[in-house]
Design an enzyme around this catalytic site. Structure first.
Site, PDB file in Angstrom:
ATOM      1  N   ARG A 148       0.808  -1.316   0.063  1.00 19.72           N
ATOM      2  CA  ARG A 148       0.135   0.075   0.045  1.00 19.72           C
ATOM      3  C   ARG A 148       0.907   1.227  -0.006  1.00 19.72           C
ATOM      4  NH1 ARG A 148      -4.502   0.439   4.511  1.00 19.72           N
ATOM      5  NH2 ARG A 148      -2.738   1.127   5.883  1.00 19.72           N
ATOM      6  N   TYR A 160      -2.595  11.527   6.585  1.00 15.98           N
ATOM      7  CA  TYR A 160      -2.761  10.215   6.908  1.00 15.98           C
ATOM      8  C   TYR A 160      -1.633   9.009   6.484  1.00 15.98           C
ATOM      9  CZ  TYR A 160      -4.077   5.411   6.993  1.00 15.98           C
ATOM     10  OH  TYR A 160      -3.819   3.911   7.122  1.00 15.98           O
ATOM     11  N   ASP A 211      -5.210   3.818   0.535  1.00  7.20           N
ATOM     12  CA  ASP A 211      -6.115   3.920   1.484  1.00  7.20           C
ATOM     13  C   ASP A 211      -6.370   5.612   1.360  1.00  7.20           C
ATOM     14  OD1 ASP A 211      -7.671   4.278   3.620  1.00  7.20           O
ATOM     15  OD2 ASP A 211      -6.381   3.402   5.089  1.00  7.20           O
ATOM     16  N   HIS A 213      -8.832   6.697   3.256  1.00  8.61           N
ATOM     17  CA  HIS A 213      -9.051   7.000   4.516  1.00  8.61           C
ATOM     18  C   HIS A 213     -10.467   7.896   4.723  1.00  8.61           C
ATOM     19  CE1 HIS A 213      -8.163   7.111   8.807  1.00  8.61           C
ATOM     20  NE2 HIS A 213      -7.501   5.919   8.529  1.00  8.61           N
ATOM     21  N   GLU A 237      -9.115   1.999  -0.937  1.00  5.24           N
ATOM     22  CA  GLU A 237      -9.593   1.722   0.504  1.00  5.24           C
ATOM     23  C   GLU A 237     -10.314   3.014   0.893  1.00  5.24           C
ATOM     24  OE1 GLU A 237      -6.654   0.065   2.729  1.00  5.24           O
ATOM     25  OE2 GLU A 237      -7.399   0.739   4.586  1.00  5.24           O
ATOM     26  N   GLU A 263     -13.211  -1.316   7.497  1.00  2.01           N
ATOM     27  CA  GLU A 263     -12.264  -1.440   8.758  1.00  2.01           C
ATOM     28  C   GLU A 263     -13.132  -0.659   9.940  1.00  2.01           C
ATOM     29  OE1 GLU A 263      -8.864   0.548   7.273  1.00  2.01           O
ATOM     30  OE2 GLU A 263      -9.384   2.302   8.943  1.00  2.01           O
ATOM     31  N   ARG A 284     -13.617  -5.195   4.333  1.00  2.24           N
ATOM     32  CA  ARG A 284     -12.297  -4.903   5.155  1.00  2.24           C
ATOM     33  C   ARG A 284     -12.790  -5.377   6.692  1.00  2.24           C
ATOM     34  NH1 ARG A 284      -7.878  -3.446   4.965  1.00  2.24           N
ATOM     35  NH2 ARG A 284      -7.689  -1.535   6.199  1.00  2.24           N
ATOM     36  N   ASP A 317      -3.222  -1.122  15.825  1.00  3.51           N
ATOM     37  CA  ASP A 317      -4.041  -1.213  16.782  1.00  3.51           C
ATOM     38  C   ASP A 317      -4.894  -2.406  17.003  1.00  3.51           C
ATOM     39  OD1 ASP A 317      -4.888   0.599  14.601  1.00  3.51           O
ATOM     40  OD2 ASP A 317      -6.811   0.315  15.395  1.00  3.51           O
ATOM     41  N   GLU A 340      -4.301  -6.871   5.507  1.00  6.59           N
ATOM     42  CA  GLU A 340      -3.240  -6.117   5.895  1.00  6.59           C
ATOM     43  C   GLU A 340      -2.347  -6.541   6.915  1.00  6.59           C
ATOM     44  OE1 GLU A 340      -5.172  -2.529   7.302  1.00  6.59           O
ATOM     45  OE2 GLU A 340      -3.242  -1.589   7.802  1.00  6.59           O
ATOM     46  N   TRP A 403     -11.117  12.376   9.289  1.00 14.84           N
ATOM     47  CA  TRP A 403      -9.769  11.994   9.357  1.00 14.84           C
ATOM     48  C   TRP A 403      -9.493  10.695   8.849  1.00 14.84           C
ATOM     49  CZ3 TRP A 403      -6.952   7.865  11.799  1.00 14.84           C
ATOM     50  CH2 TRP A 403      -5.676   8.054  11.649  1.00 14.84           C
TER      51      TRP A 403
HETATM   52  O1  LIG Z   1      -6.036   0.823   7.000  1.00 19.04           O
HETATM   53  C1  LIG Z   1      -5.346   1.128   7.820  1.00 19.04           C
HETATM   54  O2  LIG Z   1      -4.654   0.576   8.311  1.00 19.04           O
HETATM   55  C2  LIG Z   1      -5.828   2.444   8.604  1.00 19.04           C
HETATM   56  O3  LIG Z   1      -6.961   2.858   8.017  1.00 19.04           O
HETATM   57  C3  LIG Z   1      -5.456   2.239  10.059  1.00 19.04           C
HETATM   58  O4  LIG Z   1      -4.310   2.777  10.012  1.00 19.04           O
HETATM   59  C4  LIG Z   1      -6.577   3.138  10.874  1.00 19.04           C
HETATM   60  O5  LIG Z   1      -6.473   4.517  10.729  1.00 19.04           O
HETATM   61  C5  LIG Z   1      -6.410   2.789  12.315  1.00 19.04           C
HETATM   62  O6  LIG Z   1      -6.358   1.120  12.487  1.00 19.04           O
HETATM   63  C6  LIG Z   1      -7.099   3.679  13.223  1.00 19.04           C
HETATM   64  O7  LIG Z   1      -7.493   2.850  14.403  1.00 19.04           O
HETATM   65 MG   LIG Z   2      -7.587   1.996   6.018  1.00 18.47          MG
END
Ligand SMILES: O=C(O)[C@@H](O)[C@@H](O)[C@H](O)[C@H](O)CO
Ligand SMILES: [Mg+2]
Length: 403
Positions: A148, A160, A211, A213, A237, A263, A284, A317, A340, A403
């Protein structure tokens, strides 16, 4: 029956916060489940400790589906990220217990391996196009088959996906939310240039992802998808916020670039319209935020009817407990697409020793019974919870944005 006699929540912060549920049975077998909700961690810890654990004691750990239904229907208040992350943690821990009692790795209970390994994508990022392409080249040298690409936007101080540390990306970086600036116009100029440079440098034998986002309107996303078509992206994404699932229809009308979303979804209802109308190509949703393995399988089964494949979220996370669960799911599910993989820090890996492994762009959950992940509670206790928020975003005129 393996009676549940105890359960507790362990909150630890080896570089970042993780919330883990540990369920113990009468015969000494225990299971782990990830319950981490980035930036809102303690709400799930409380939901579990104050409202779920009292309901588990005395139940038969083998009755995974019944306990899932009990927690979902029995709460009266259905869905939502806090509830579904808590249910996910219970569900994952119970699958871990079932695997351990059966003496089998979890993927065997889910129908066995449907493939030899799990293709993962890495997160290549840099402040400039050149730096991003250089990092991507490094991923390619390590054998990654999917990468990515995220780069800084000229004229914006930060964005981001771009981090100081090239190996470990961690957006939840401050005691109060960091404020970022956003300009769609500036962003839309740089991404096609990034993909052009990446194809020239990396060739065509690697999947390239991006992404957005949640930052574009549907028509802007349609335009970006069209601009990127010559470089054949694997997916775009989170092109636009998905509360209005029909927004994706507008993107679809303008581009053949594959779309991935989900996600932040927490149940099959977030994805139902997208799937049934074939408005996306990859779903996702992931174990921890979408109700555990039991519910994720249901989402994947619906998606399979429409040739939509899985692409589970796997940022830092999501704890190693979730990563292991995702890999067992990925290995077994018929309509797998990609997983991912953002590396955890050595501190995190030491707290959560695990059997899963990475080799030349492919991962495998390993052959240990259950999930194959441990939690070193003595080490975990050395890393107390530390409040950390995700950033927020504003337009250049100060308007609050996604965000
Ligand atoms: O695709 C991804 O990995 C993201 O969109 C994440 O970094 C996302 O911002 C975090 O998991 C938020 O907790
Ligand atoms: Mg993402």
């Amino acid at each position: 029956m393996p009676k549940i006699i105890d359960a507790k929540v362990i909150v630890t912060s080896p570089g970042r916060n993780f919330v883990t549920l540990k369920i113990e049975t009468e015969d000494g077998v225990y299971g782990l489940g990830d319950a981490t909700l980035n930036g809102r961690e303690l709400s799930v810890a409380s939901y579990l400790t104050d409202h779920v654990i009292p309901l588990l004691i005395g139940r038969d750990a083998h009755r995974i589906e019944d306990i899932w239904q009990y927690l979902y229907k029995g709460a009266y208040w259905r869905r939502g990220p806090v509830t579904m992350s808590a249910i996910a943690a219970v569900d994952t821990a119970l699958w871990d217990i079932k695997g351990k009692l059966a003496g089998l790795p979890l993927y065997q209970l889910l129908g066995g391996a449907s493939r030899d390994g799990v293709m993962v994508y890495g997160h290549a990022n840099g402040v400039s196009i050149d730096e991003t392409v250089e990092v991507a080249r490094d991923y390619q040298r390590q054998g990654y088959k999917a990468i990515r690409l995220q780069c800084g936007v000229p004229g914006l101080p930060s964005t981001y996906g771009v981090s100081k540390d090239k190996m470990f990306y961690e957006p939840a970086d401050a005691d109060l939310p960091t404020e970022n600036l956003w300009s769609t116009e500036k962003y839309l100029r740089v991404v096609p240039e990034l993909f052009k440079a990446a194809r020239e440098a990396l060739g065509w034998d690697v999947h390239l992802l991006h992404d957005i986002h949640h930052r574009l309107t549907p028509i802007e996303a349609g335009r970006l998808g069209k601009d990127l078509e010559p470089y054949r992206p694997f997916w775009l994404e989170d092109a636009t916020p998905a509360e209005n699932q029909d927004a994706f229809r507008l993107i679809r009308q303008h581009t053949t670039t594959p779309l991935a979303v989900g996600e932040i979804f927490n149940s099959i209802w977030d994805a139902k319209h997208l799937i049934e109308n074939q408005l996306i190509d990859y779903i996702r949703a992931t174990v921890v935020h979408a109700g555990g393995i039991t519910h994720l399988r249901r989402i994947a089964a619906l998606a399979d009817l429409y040739q939509i494949r899985t692409g589970c979220h796997g940022a830092t996370d999501l704890s190693p407990v979730c990563m292991a669960a995702a890999l067992h799911f990925d290995l077994s599910v018929p309509n797998f697409g990609v997983q991912e993989y953002m590396r955890h820090t050595p501190e995190t890996d030491a707290v959560f020793p695990h059997a899963y492994s990475f080799e030349r762009g492919m991962m495998h959950p390993g052959e240990k019974p259950g999930l194959g992940v441990e939690l070193d509670e003595v080490l975990a206790a050395q890393y107390p919870y530390k409040r950390a928020y995700l950033p927020v975003n504003r337009l250049e005129d100060g308007t609050m944005y996604n965000w």
